[in-house]
Design a protein around this motif. Structure first.
Motif, PDB file in Angstrom:
ATOM      1  N   VAL A  60       0.847  -1.195   0.000  1.00  0.00           N
ATOM      2  CA  VAL A  60       0.000   0.000   0.000  1.00  0.00           C
ATOM      3  C   VAL A  60       0.881   1.243   0.000  1.00  0.00           C
ATOM      4  CG1 VAL A  60      -1.690   1.337   1.303  1.00  0.00           C
ATOM      5  CG2 VAL A  60      -1.972  -1.138   1.116  1.00  0.00           C
ATOM      6  N   GLY A  61       1.874   1.252   0.893  1.00  0.00           N
ATOM      7  CA  GLY A  61       2.760   2.396   0.986  1.00  0.00           C
ATOM      8  C   GLY A  61       3.568   2.640  -0.269  1.00  0.00           C
ATOM      9  N   ALA A  62       3.921   1.565  -0.975  1.00  0.00           N
ATOM     10  CA  ALA A  62       4.717   1.686  -2.196  1.00  0.00           C
ATOM     11  C   ALA A  62       3.883   2.122  -3.395  1.00  0.00           C
ATOM     12  CB  ALA A  62       5.414   0.366  -2.498  1.00  0.00           C
ATOM     13  N   GLY A  63       2.578   2.280  -3.201  1.00  0.00           N
ATOM     14  CA  GLY A  63       1.723   2.747  -4.297  1.00  0.00           C
ATOM     15  C   GLY A  63       1.468   1.722  -5.380  1.00  0.00           C
ATOM     16  N   ILE A  64       1.460   0.435  -4.989  1.00  0.00           N
ATOM     17  CA  ILE A  64       1.262  -0.610  -5.984  1.00  0.00           C
ATOM     18  C   ILE A  64      -0.138  -0.544  -6.597  1.00  0.00           C
ATOM     19  CG2 ILE A  64       1.037  -3.126  -6.265  1.00  0.00           C
ATOM     20  CD1 ILE A  64       3.431  -3.450  -4.457  1.00  0.00           C
ATOM     21  N   SER A  65      -1.128  -0.101  -5.815  1.00  0.00           N
ATOM     22  CA  SER A  65      -2.498  -0.005  -6.351  1.00  0.00           C
ATOM     23  C   SER A  65      -2.538   0.919  -7.574  1.00  0.00           C
ATOM     24  CB  SER A  65      -3.450   0.524  -5.271  1.00  0.00           C
ATOM     25  OG  SER A  65      -3.527  -0.371  -4.195  1.00  0.00           O
ATOM     26  N   LYS A  66      -1.866   2.055  -7.475  1.00  0.00           N
ATOM     27  CA  LYS A  66      -1.838   3.007  -8.582  1.00  0.00           C
ATOM     28  C   LYS A  66      -1.099   2.421  -9.780  1.00  0.00           C
ATOM     29  CE  LYS A  66      -0.426   7.721  -9.772  1.00  0.00           C
ATOM     30  NZ  LYS A  66       0.220   8.981  -9.264  1.00  0.00           N
ATOM     31  N   THR A  67       0.016   1.726  -9.506  1.00  0.00           N
ATOM     32  CA  THR A  67       0.783   1.091 -10.586  1.00  0.00           C
ATOM     33  C   THR A  67      -0.062   0.059 -11.317  1.00  0.00           C
ATOM     34  OG1 THR A  67       2.829   1.389  -9.313  1.00  0.00           O
ATOM     35  CG2 THR A  67       2.887  -0.188 -11.119  1.00  0.00           C
ATOM     36  N   VAL A  68      -0.817  -0.730 -10.538  1.00  0.00           N
ATOM     37  CA  VAL A  68      -1.675  -1.767 -11.141  1.00  0.00           C
ATOM     38  C   VAL A  68      -2.761  -1.122 -12.001  1.00  0.00           C
ATOM     39  CG1 VAL A  68      -3.429  -3.498 -10.589  1.00  0.00           C
ATOM     40  CG2 VAL A  68      -1.220  -3.545  -9.411  1.00  0.00           C
ATOM     41  N   GLU A  69      -3.349  -0.034 -11.539  1.00  0.00           N
ATOM     42  CA  GLU A  69      -4.363   0.664 -12.339  1.00  0.00           C
ATOM     43  C   GLU A  69      -3.796   1.103 -13.686  1.00  0.00           C
ATOM     44  OE1 GLU A  69      -5.855   3.921 -10.087  1.00  0.00           O
ATOM     45  OE2 GLU A  69      -6.758   2.672  -8.530  1.00  0.00           O
ATOM     46  N   GLY A  80      10.363   3.077   0.807  1.00  0.00           N
ATOM     47  CA  GLY A  80      11.361   3.805   0.023  1.00  0.00           C
ATOM     48  C   GLY A  80      10.856   4.281  -1.320  1.00  0.00           C
ATOM     49  N   ALA A  81       9.603   3.965  -1.650  1.00  0.00           N
ATOM     50  CA  ALA A  81       9.041   4.330  -2.961  1.00  0.00           C
ATOM     51  C   ALA A  81       8.202   5.601  -2.831  1.00  0.00           C
ATOM     52  CB  ALA A  81       8.198   3.177  -3.512  1.00  0.00           C
ATOM     53  N   LEU A  82       8.836   6.692  -2.445  1.00  0.00           N
ATOM     54  CA  LEU A  82       8.111   7.943  -2.227  1.00  0.00           C
ATOM     55  C   LEU A  82       7.584   8.519  -3.533  1.00  0.00           C
ATOM     56  CD1 LEU A  82      10.482   9.723   0.331  1.00  0.00           C
ATOM     57  CD2 LEU A  82       8.462   8.340   0.800  1.00  0.00           C
ATOM     58  N   GLN A  83       6.341   9.016  -3.478  1.00  0.00           N
ATOM     59  CA  GLN A  83       5.711   9.660  -4.635  1.00  0.00           C
ATOM     60  C   GLN A  83       4.979  10.911  -4.143  1.00  0.00           C
ATOM     61  OE1 GLN A  83       3.736   6.823  -7.507  1.00  0.00           O
ATOM     62  NE2 GLN A  83       3.961   5.413  -5.786  1.00  0.00           N
ATOM     63  N   TRP A  84       4.654  11.794  -5.077  1.00  0.00           N
ATOM     64  CA  TRP A  84       3.978  13.039  -4.706  1.00  0.00           C
ATOM     65  C   TRP A  84       2.485  12.812  -4.506  1.00  0.00           C
ATOM     66  CZ3 TRP A  84       6.356  16.765  -2.572  1.00  0.00           C
ATOM     67  CH2 TRP A  84       7.647  17.132  -2.944  1.00  0.00           C
ATOM     68  N   THR A  85       2.130  12.228  -3.363  1.00  0.00           N
ATOM     69  CA  THR A  85       0.709  12.104  -2.994  1.00  0.00           C
ATOM     70  C   THR A  85       0.326  13.293  -2.123  1.00  0.00           C
ATOM     71  OG1 THR A  85       1.391  10.705  -1.145  1.00  0.00           O
ATOM     72  CG2 THR A  85       0.689   9.594  -3.158  1.00  0.00           C
ATOM     73  N   SER A 130      13.420  14.465  -3.766  1.00  0.00           N
ATOM     74  CA  SER A 130      12.616  15.690  -3.624  1.00  0.00           C
ATOM     75  C   SER A 130      11.574  15.532  -2.527  1.00  0.00           C
ATOM     76  CB  SER A 130      11.934  16.036  -4.954  1.00  0.00           C
ATOM     77  OG  SER A 130      12.875  16.322  -5.959  1.00  0.00           O
ATOM     78  N   VAL A 131      10.871  14.410  -2.522  1.00  0.00           N
ATOM     79  CA  VAL A 131       9.822  14.180  -1.518  1.00  0.00           C
ATOM     80  C   VAL A 131      10.431  14.071  -0.125  1.00  0.00           C
ATOM     81  CG1 VAL A 131       7.971  12.641  -0.763  1.00  0.00           C
ATOM     82  CG2 VAL A 131       8.312  13.062  -3.206  1.00  0.00           C
ATOM     83  N   ALA A 132      11.577  13.396  -0.019  1.00  0.00           N
ATOM     84  CA  ALA A 132      12.233  13.258   1.286  1.00  0.00           C
ATOM     85  C   ALA A 132      12.646  14.623   1.829  1.00  0.00           C
ATOM     86  CB  ALA A 132      13.450  12.340   1.170  1.00  0.00           C
ATOM     87  N   CYS A 133      13.198  15.488   0.969  1.00  0.00           N
ATOM     88  CA  CYS A 133      13.550  16.851   1.399  1.00  0.00           C
ATOM     89  C   CYS A 133      12.309  17.613   1.861  1.00  0.00           C
ATOM     90  CB  CYS A 133      14.206  17.618   0.239  1.00  0.00           C
ATOM     91  SG  CYS A 133      15.872  17.073  -0.169  1.00  0.00           S
ATOM     92  N   ASN A 134      11.235  17.484   1.094  1.00  0.00           N
ATOM     93  CA  ASN A 134       9.972  18.143   1.440  1.00  0.00           C
ATOM     94  C   ASN A 134       9.470  17.691   2.800  1.00  0.00           C
ATOM     95  OD1 ASN A 134       7.184  19.465   0.560  1.00  0.00           O
ATOM     96  ND2 ASN A 134       6.729  17.404   1.304  1.00  0.00           N
ATOM     97  N   ASP A 135       9.463  16.369   3.025  1.00  0.00           N
ATOM     98  CA  ASP A 135       8.899  15.836   4.263  1.00  0.00           C
ATOM     99  C   ASP A 135       9.736  16.220   5.477  1.00  0.00           C
ATOM    100  OD1 ASP A 135       7.117  14.770   2.544  1.00  0.00           O
ATOM    101  OD2 ASP A 135       7.428  12.675   3.085  1.00  0.00           O
ATOM    102  N   LEU A 136      11.043  16.207   5.329  1.00  0.00           N
ATOM    103  CA  LEU A 136      11.891  16.623   6.443  1.00  0.00           C
ATOM    104  C   LEU A 136      11.672  18.105   6.756  1.00  0.00           C
ATOM    105  CD1 LEU A 136      15.097  14.634   5.466  1.00  0.00           C
ATOM    106  CD2 LEU A 136      13.723  14.285   7.530  1.00  0.00           C
ATOM    107  N   GLY A 137      11.475  18.904   5.709  1.00  0.00           N
ATOM    108  CA  GLY A 137      11.172  20.314   5.919  1.00  0.00           C
ATOM    109  C   GLY A 137       9.845  20.512   6.628  1.00  0.00           C
ATOM    110  N   MET A 138       8.842  19.718   6.253  1.00  0.00           N
ATOM    111  CA  MET A 138       7.522  19.810   6.895  1.00  0.00           C
ATOM    112  C   MET A 138       7.608  19.407   8.364  1.00  0.00           C
ATOM    113  SD  MET A 138       5.366  20.954   4.631  1.00  0.00           S
ATOM    114  CE  MET A 138       3.667  20.434   4.670  1.00  0.00           C
ATOM    115  N   PHE A 139       8.420  18.396   8.663  1.00  0.00           N
ATOM    116  CA  PHE A 139       8.594  17.977  10.056  1.00  0.00           C
ATOM    117  C   PHE A 139       9.211  19.113  10.878  1.00  0.00           C
ATOM    118  CE2 PHE A 139      11.518  16.411  13.301  1.00  0.00           C
ATOM    119  CZ  PHE A 139      10.629  15.765  14.145  1.00  0.00           C
ATOM    120  N   VAL A 140      10.294  19.694  10.373  1.00  0.00           N
ATOM    121  CA  VAL A 140      10.956  20.792  11.084  1.00  0.00           C
ATOM    122  C   VAL A 140       9.998  21.965  11.269  1.00  0.00           C
ATOM    123  CG1 VAL A 140      12.833  22.494  10.971  1.00  0.00           C
ATOM    124  CG2 VAL A 140      13.245  20.114  10.285  1.00  0.00           C
ATOM    125  N   LYS A 141       9.209  22.224  10.255  1.00  0.00           N
ATOM    126  CA  LYS A 141       8.277  23.354  10.266  1.00  0.00           C
ATOM    127  C   LYS A 141       7.207  23.210  11.344  1.00  0.00           C
ATOM    128  CE  LYS A 141       5.108  25.666   7.017  1.00  0.00           C
ATOM    129  NZ  LYS A 141       4.644  25.651   5.597  1.00  0.00           N
TER     130      LYS A 141
END
Length: 444
Positions: free
Chosen positions: A282-291, A334-339, A380-391
């Protein structure tokens, strides 16, 4: 008679038998059947005996290929060779000694021998093999894993593609036997990761090697319920198999590879396996890939059926998970996507303190991705998320400094990808603002 002369005479007579068998195997199936039916036991004993004495690479290859031809000819011939191994006090030791002696001199020869040993183990296992046989086949599995180690396979070209395929075929033969699945995953769980790493982009070989690597994982996914399924679950989890299969599905186009990927994932959604595997999917976004894959045309209709079943299982699993659990497993995969959660301020306000749980597992994983991933989207997503955590976390800046991520962020500010540079810069800017919460209040 002198012992050495007696042994030499025996080898000569056995070699003569091999010459005759090689000739007969090239004749019609009727002649071959007639010859094997009358001599199967002596032929089997001769071939196993010759493994101990032959010394030249040419003779060993000839013997191994002849043995494989006899095994594949019919079940009676297979059983005769299996019975010969069972009668021996040392079982499969002639094969294992051959692998040990010839690995550094002729790996292709050893790979062929390992496939034959794997086939014979399947036959021997029909009679409930002893612990000694199981221990010997585990040594085969460990030897194969050593040959497939990263430093020998990744980009070096040290091992030819054909040899990699044969080594994986030998593992595949082993994993047709349930007890081998259990013992391998219990004793050498890290070796499952060696196979799984063959799916990574930087390790990609030709289609046949990719297919064979996934096929090995597919065979593991048929583990029986109980201890075997538990052992396989643990090994698959440690090796990040769902994540790797998800990434492979986005990249590969060969239908047979897609088919076995989807079938493996579908098997791993069964209740006998750990729910962590389903949640990683679920976390790796396999549902979207299958679609996305469903809109393609497939020659094999079973692929669509497996995709539908997989999609339904993951949909049911996702309904049981909170938004943070979905995010948590996305990060761990580890399969981060822009959700949407990555930019949802409410999500971060509500869940930011949960990021500290389990010794800051999520945060540490994000920092590890900064150091290990080469995917611009993941970075990019990892940088974004770490920034959101600090924020949003009251002590976010202090925690970020304790994890040592600033140095890596500074390096990413000169990354070749513009999005990575932008998100790394944004994160560094957030880190440098001491009282972000006051700025937020002033802005409001």
């Amino acid at each position: 008679m002198d012992g050495r002369y007696a042994r030499h005479s025996s080898v000569i007579s056995q070699a003569d038998l091999m010459d005759k068998l090689e000739l007969v195997m090239s004749h019609s199936s009727e002649e071959t059947t007639a010859f094997l039916e009358g001599s199967s036991s002596s032929i089997a004993d001769a071939m196993i005996g010759l493994l101990v004495y032959v010394e030249s690479a040419h003779d060993i290859i000839r013997l191994i290929r002849l043995m494989d031809d006899v095994i594949e000819f019919d079940s009676k011939s297979m059983s005769a060779i299996s019975d010969s191994i069972k009668k021996r006090d040392d079982g499969f030791e002639p094969f294992l000694r051959l692998l040990q002696s010839w690995s550094s001199k002729n790996l292709s020869l050893c790979a062929e021998a390992s496939v034959v040993m794997g086939k014979l183990y399947v036959s021997v296992s029909k009679g409930n093999p002893s612990d000694a046989f199981n221990a010997q086949v585990l040594r085969l599995g460990e030897w194969i894993s050593d040959q497939l180690a990263d430093d020998k396979v990744a980009g070096s070209g040290e091992i030819p593609e054909t040899v990699i395929v044969m080594l994986l075929q030998a593992l595949g033969q082993m994993f047709r036997v349930d007890v081998a699945r259990k013992l391998f995953c219990l004793n050498y769980p890290k070796n499952v990761a060696i196979v799984a790493r063959l799916l990574d982009a930087e390790m990609h070989k030709q289609v046949q090697a990719l297919y064979q690597a996934v096929f090995v994982l597919w065979l593991l996914s048929f583990a029986s319920a109980g201890e075997t399924a538990d052992a396989v679950s643990q090994a698959m989890d440690v090796a990040f198999v769902p994540r790797r299969l998800s990434l492979l599905l986005r990249e590969v186009t060969a239908e047979k590879v897609v088919r076995v990927c989807v079938a493996t994932l579908n098997n791993l959604t069964k209740d006998k396996f750990s729910p962590r595997l389903r949640r990683e999917m679920v976390g790796a976004g396999i549902s979207k890939t299958v679609e996305q894959l469903c809109v393609r045309r497939w020659a094999d209709i079973d692929i669509l059926n497996d995709m539908a079943s997989l999609g339904e299982s993951l949909h049911e699993e996702k309904k049981l998970m909170s938004s943070f659990e979905v995010y948590h497993h996305e990060v761990l995969s580890g399969a981060l996507q822009w959700t949407h959660v990555h930019s949802d301020d409410m999500f971060w306000r509500d869940n930011v303190e949960r990021m500290e749980k389990n010794n800051m597992e999520v945060l540490r994983c994000l920092v590890r991705l900064l150091n290990q991933s080469s995917d611009p989207v993941v970075l990019s997503v990892a940088c974004n998320d770490l920034g959101m955590f600090v924020k949003y976390h009251p002590r976010g800046r202090y925690i970020a400094q304790s994890l040592g991520m600033k140095k890596k962020l500074m390096l990413l500010m000169s990354h070749e990808n513009a999005d990575v540079r932008r998100h790394a810069l944004n994160c560094v800017q957030v880190l440098m603002i001491t009282h972000w919460d006051m700025i937020q209040k002033a802005a409001n």
